[in-house]
Motif scaffolding. Sequence first.
Motif, PDB file in Angstrom:
ATOM      1  N   THR A  23       0.803  -1.221   0.000  1.00 44.23           N
ATOM      2  CA  THR A  23       0.000   0.000   0.000  1.00 44.23           C
ATOM      3  C   THR A  23       0.837   1.273   0.000  1.00 44.23           C
ATOM      4  O   THR A  23       0.291   2.372  -0.199  1.00 44.23           O
ATOM      5  CB  THR A  23      -0.929   0.019   1.229  1.00 44.23           C
ATOM      6  OG1 THR A  23      -0.130  -0.155   2.417  1.00 44.23           O
ATOM      7  CG2 THR A  23      -1.952  -1.107   1.144  1.00 44.23           C
ATOM      8  N   GLU A  24       2.148   1.161   0.222  1.00 39.19           N
ATOM      9  CA  GLU A  24       2.977   2.367   0.195  1.00 39.19           C
ATOM     10  C   GLU A  24       3.296   2.810  -1.232  1.00 39.19           C
ATOM     11  O   GLU A  24       3.672   3.967  -1.461  1.00 39.19           O
ATOM     12  CB  GLU A  24       4.285   2.122   0.967  1.00 39.19           C
ATOM     13  CG  GLU A  24       5.289   1.204   0.289  1.00 39.19           C
ATOM     14  CD  GLU A  24       4.959  -0.277   0.424  1.00 39.19           C
ATOM     15  OE1 GLU A  24       5.674  -1.101  -0.168  1.00 39.19           O
ATOM     16  OE2 GLU A  24       3.976  -0.598   1.142  1.00 39.19           O
ATOM     17  N   VAL A  25       3.139   1.917  -2.214  1.00 42.47           N
ATOM     18  CA  VAL A  25       3.481   2.246  -3.604  1.00 42.47           C
ATOM     19  C   VAL A  25       2.630   3.393  -4.148  1.00 42.47           C
ATOM     20  O   VAL A  25       3.164   4.347  -4.729  1.00 42.47           O
ATOM     21  CB  VAL A  25       3.366   0.991  -4.498  1.00 42.47           C
ATOM     22  CG1 VAL A  25       3.582   1.361  -5.965  1.00 42.47           C
ATOM     23  CG2 VAL A  25       4.374  -0.059  -4.067  1.00 42.47           C
ATOM     24  N   PRO A  26       1.293   3.360  -4.013  1.00 42.56           N
ATOM     25  CA  PRO A  26       0.499   4.483  -4.537  1.00 42.56           C
ATOM     26  C   PRO A  26       0.867   5.819  -3.913  1.00 42.56           C
ATOM     27  O   PRO A  26       0.839   6.852  -4.591  1.00 42.56           O
ATOM     28  CB  PRO A  26      -0.946   4.086  -4.183  1.00 42.56           C
ATOM     29  CG  PRO A  26      -0.918   2.617  -3.995  1.00 42.56           C
ATOM     30  CD  PRO A  26       0.434   2.307  -3.456  1.00 42.56           C
ATOM     31  N   VAL A  27       1.208   5.813  -2.626  1.00 40.53           N
ATOM     32  CA  VAL A  27       1.588   7.059  -1.947  1.00 40.53           C
ATOM     33  C   VAL A  27       2.862   7.620  -2.569  1.00 40.53           C
ATOM     34  O   VAL A  27       2.969   8.832  -2.845  1.00 40.53           O
ATOM     35  CB  VAL A  27       1.776   6.818  -0.438  1.00 40.53           C
ATOM     36  CG1 VAL A  27       2.229   8.103   0.249  1.00 40.53           C
ATOM     37  CG2 VAL A  27       0.494   6.293   0.183  1.00 40.53           C
ATOM     38  N   LYS A  28       3.841   6.756  -2.808  1.00 40.71           N
ATOM     39  CA  LYS A  28       5.099   7.199  -3.414  1.00 40.71           C
ATOM     40  C   LYS A  28       4.879   7.717  -4.832  1.00 40.71           C
ATOM     41  O   LYS A  28       5.450   8.746  -5.229  1.00 40.71           O
ATOM     42  CB  LYS A  28       6.102   6.047  -3.433  1.00 40.71           C
ATOM     43  CG  LYS A  28       6.575   5.603  -2.049  1.00 40.71           C
ATOM     44  CD  LYS A  28       7.541   4.435  -2.151  1.00 40.71           C
ATOM     45  CE  LYS A  28       8.007   3.985  -0.774  1.00 40.71           C
ATOM     46  NZ  LYS A  28       8.915   2.809  -0.846  1.00 40.71           N
ATOM     47  N   LEU A  29       4.059   7.011  -5.594  1.00 39.00           N
ATOM     48  CA  LEU A  29       3.795   7.443  -6.966  1.00 39.00           C
ATOM     49  C   LEU A  29       3.044   8.773  -7.004  1.00 39.00           C
ATOM     50  O   LEU A  29       3.297   9.615  -7.869  1.00 39.00           O
ATOM     51  CB  LEU A  29       2.986   6.368  -7.699  1.00 39.00           C
ATOM     52  CG  LEU A  29       3.737   5.082  -8.044  1.00 39.00           C
ATOM     53  CD1 LEU A  29       2.786   4.056  -8.646  1.00 39.00           C
ATOM     54  CD2 LEU A  29       4.870   5.378  -9.017  1.00 39.00           C
TER      55      LEU A  29
END
Length: 650
Positions: A548-554
Amino acid sequence: MNLELLLLLMLLPPLVGATLNGILGRRLSQPIVSLIACGGAGLSMVFAIVGAWVYSASASQPAPFLHSYFTWIQAGDLRADYALYYDRLTLVMTLTVTVVAFLIHLYSRGYMEQEGGYYRFFSYLNLFLFMMLTLVTAANYPLMFVGWEGVGLCSYLLIGFYFRKRSASDAGKKAFIVTRIGDTGFSVGVALLFWTFHSLDFQTVFTRIEALPQAEFTGTLTAIGLLIFLGAVGKSAQLPLYVWLPDAMEGPTPVSALIHAATMVTAGVYLVARSSILYARAPAALAVVGLVGCLTAFFAATIALTQNDLKRMLAYSTISQLGYMFLGCGVGVFAAGIFHLMTHAFFKSLLFLAAGSVMHAMNGELDMRKMGGLRHKLKITHATFLIATLAISGVPMFAGFFSKDEILAGAYQGPLGRPWLYWLGTVTAGLTAFYMFRGLCLTFWGKSRVEPETQHHLHESSSKMTVPLMVLAFFSIVAGYVSWPRVLGGGEAFDRYLEPVFSPAAEALRNTPPHHLEGLSAGLLLGFSVVAALVGIAVAIWWYWKSTEVPVKLAKQFAGLHELLVHKYYVDEFYHWLFVRPICVISDKFLWRIVDAGAIDGVLVDGTGHASASVGGILRRIQSGNIRSYAAWVLLGAVLWLLYIFMAHS
């Protein structure tokens, strides 16, 4: 029982239900109101089914049925009867509309039981059904326009149902005003159609168009087609008139399901399909239909990627799926467009009703960032939402797979198909699968983000709501099997069933200049679209469930693009700057202050009063009551009269 009577029996029950609840509902109990409303919708569905059976059993190839009940309009050469038309396209539409509407009526008993205006809601809902049935059974454009405007009126009433809430009343007005823009084009197009063919009856107009020599009246037909399509753009929320549909979420959730699935927004697709021979003889107009549909499908899908409101995500999904339907019609595969209309009605109404079940459990909360893990408490809602998500994502063996891929194949191989339409449609299919599974993960899967005070109240909805969900889930699986694709060994029975309706258009499109096709077989076309959907699903599950951290980083890395999508390309703000603000300024500075307050109040109203008072003041001096003054006035008058006579004779 003959079809002439069955059509009336199909139309009248919801009208009677709307009238009874509208007039007497305030004095009736909720069970009685529900019985009247659901009974009206149920009877309409029963008579639609019986009518379909009677029509289909009349012959192996039943001819279209037309019956005029009375003359409605007679003015010079213009004659419009109250006449109903029934063919295979009407059969598909009436069955789809009545079945979905009946299930939504049943669901609404549970959803609205704690709301005020219960009788008013069901009165509007019944009237909505009656108007949509009028639209799809009309035998001429004027009567269709009555149903067309009727569903617009009902959408205004239902979207603004919570009229004490400013956002809801504004959303209702926005829907009404924006769709009026399209309806203006529809009206002008129908007028031009009458001017050209001296009739507005479907059979007469279509026969005369079919009899035209090739390439004759092409310019006029193109103009008519574009004007009528403008009406469809407004009603079915396509670029650039789509902005009313997301705001329609302000109405009760069953309203969203009815508008987005089976009634108002599908009216534009039905209009284009019903006028198929007109568009086939105007290929430029038909190409515009396909272009607008494809661009709208992609555009709305990109906006849905970042929406956090569950219902608004589904609203943009509806806009995108309607684009698919117009894409199918625009490339000349009209039956595929109607097929997707039918399957979409089931899984989209299921998605909205399941969202309503989530709202009930979450005390009205719609922000998916405040959900998560709901599958443990809402097992039936989760299972049905999952089925609908698989269907709209185009996963094989679910309803959406069959209809969506038939449209994409037509976008590549159809009479007006182009490879780029197919590829953009395929990318859109991948985006659809991504944002739908994003919504599924955020809402039902992963860790719970529900507020503690809400967590204690989480519960599955009552059977009044869950039973319609399960029925719609069943149709979301099996509806596609009525047309097994040829590439998988089937015969595409749905297309063959509607072939008599669209064969004149198909024949006309054979005369259009062919485009060069090379490369991809039907199997590869199907395979690429399925792969796109599966990739979208996999990425969504990975990003929103496992990592779930991937969308935040993107979102941080591509902050500009993310903000653009979150704010929906700032289209509403642009429209406000371009249209709303100038109108407000003109209304305030010119129409109110100068025209109303200055010219009308200041000059015409107040000025007339002041002038009358001034003249009265002068005349009052004559009526002084003094005899000597009266004698002087008489003498002055006599002198002036003698002077006038002297000058006249000199």
